[in-house]
Design a protein around this motif. Structure first.
Motif, PDB file in Angstrom:
ATOM      1  N   THR A  60     -10.928 -32.081  97.235  1.00  0.00           N
ATOM      2  CA  THR A  60     -12.214 -31.592  97.740  1.00  0.00           C
ATOM      3  C   THR A  60     -12.064 -30.209  98.370  1.00  0.00           C
ATOM      4  OG1 THR A  60     -12.905 -33.861  98.185  1.00  0.00           O
ATOM      5  CG2 THR A  60     -14.139 -32.116  99.281  1.00  0.00           C
ATOM      6  N   THR A  64     -13.652 -26.770  96.960  1.00  0.00           N
ATOM      7  CA  THR A  64     -14.509 -25.991  97.853  1.00  0.00           C
ATOM      8  C   THR A  64     -14.018 -24.555  97.986  1.00  0.00           C
ATOM      9  OG1 THR A  64     -15.053 -27.984  99.089  1.00  0.00           O
ATOM     10  CG2 THR A  64     -15.480 -25.888 100.178  1.00  0.00           C
ATOM     11  N   SER A 100     -20.050 -24.935 103.664  1.00  0.00           N
ATOM     12  CA  SER A 100     -19.226 -25.832 102.841  1.00  0.00           C
ATOM     13  C   SER A 100     -18.415 -26.783 103.705  1.00  0.00           C
ATOM     14  CB  SER A 100     -18.264 -25.046 101.961  1.00  0.00           C
ATOM     15  OG  SER A 100     -18.907 -24.071 101.242  1.00  0.00           O
ATOM     16  N   TYR A 101     -17.763 -26.246 104.715  1.00  0.00           N
ATOM     17  CA  TYR A 101     -16.943 -27.101 105.563  1.00  0.00           C
ATOM     18  C   TYR A 101     -17.792 -28.004 106.452  1.00  0.00           C
ATOM     19  CZ  TYR A 101     -12.660 -25.274 103.813  1.00  0.00           C
ATOM     20  OH  TYR A 101     -11.625 -24.974 102.977  1.00  0.00           O
ATOM     21  N   ILE A 104     -18.534 -30.922 104.142  1.00  0.00           N
ATOM     22  CA  ILE A 104     -17.337 -31.764 104.013  1.00  0.00           C
ATOM     23  C   ILE A 104     -17.128 -32.570 105.295  1.00  0.00           C
ATOM     24  CG2 ILE A 104     -14.827 -31.744 103.830  1.00  0.00           C
ATOM     25  CD1 ILE A 104     -15.098 -29.308 102.015  1.00  0.00           C
TER      26      ILE A 104
END
Length: 116
Positions: A60, A64, A100-101, A104
């Motif tokens: 992942t 990303t 993005s993080y 996640i």
């Protein structure tokens, strides 16, 4: 169209690089979990990664990071001025990393809460 294909090629090459050099090597994978990305996710979202599949998380993160770099390259190709390219790259890169993080981290926290 050639810019999109180049960006897709960068995405694939970066992901394959992560796959070969980090994910498929046991020692590198262990060091990967001491890196900046994982440390940020642990501290920011108060995660305990004991119940989370390490290889899946590494995939992942690799996907990303590859996505972030390829989208940044794609947007930078639009502009001809080098100073403007640097400014646009920075302006695009920071929100992409943060968003993005965040996605996640929220997903990992949700999975962790489900497993408890």
């Amino acid at each position: 169209m050639d810019k999109v294909l180049f960006s897709l090629g960068v995405f694939i090459l970066l992901y394959l690089f992560y796959l070969i050099t980090v994910i498929n090597r046991k020692g590198k994978l262990d060091k990967f979990f001491e890196g900046v990305e994982i440390t940020y996710l642990k501290k920011r979202y108060k995660l305990s990664l004991k119940k989370i599949n390490k290889k899946a998380l590494a995939h992942t993160i690799a996907l990303t990071n590859s996505f972030i770099v390829s989208i940044t390259i794609l947007t930078v190709f639009i502009v001809d001025n080098y100073i403007l390219k640097l400014m646009i790259a920075f302006i695009i890169l920071m929100p992409l990393i943060i968003i993005s993080y965040h996605i996640i981290g929220v997903n990992l926290k949700r999975k962790e809460d489900k497993n408890v």
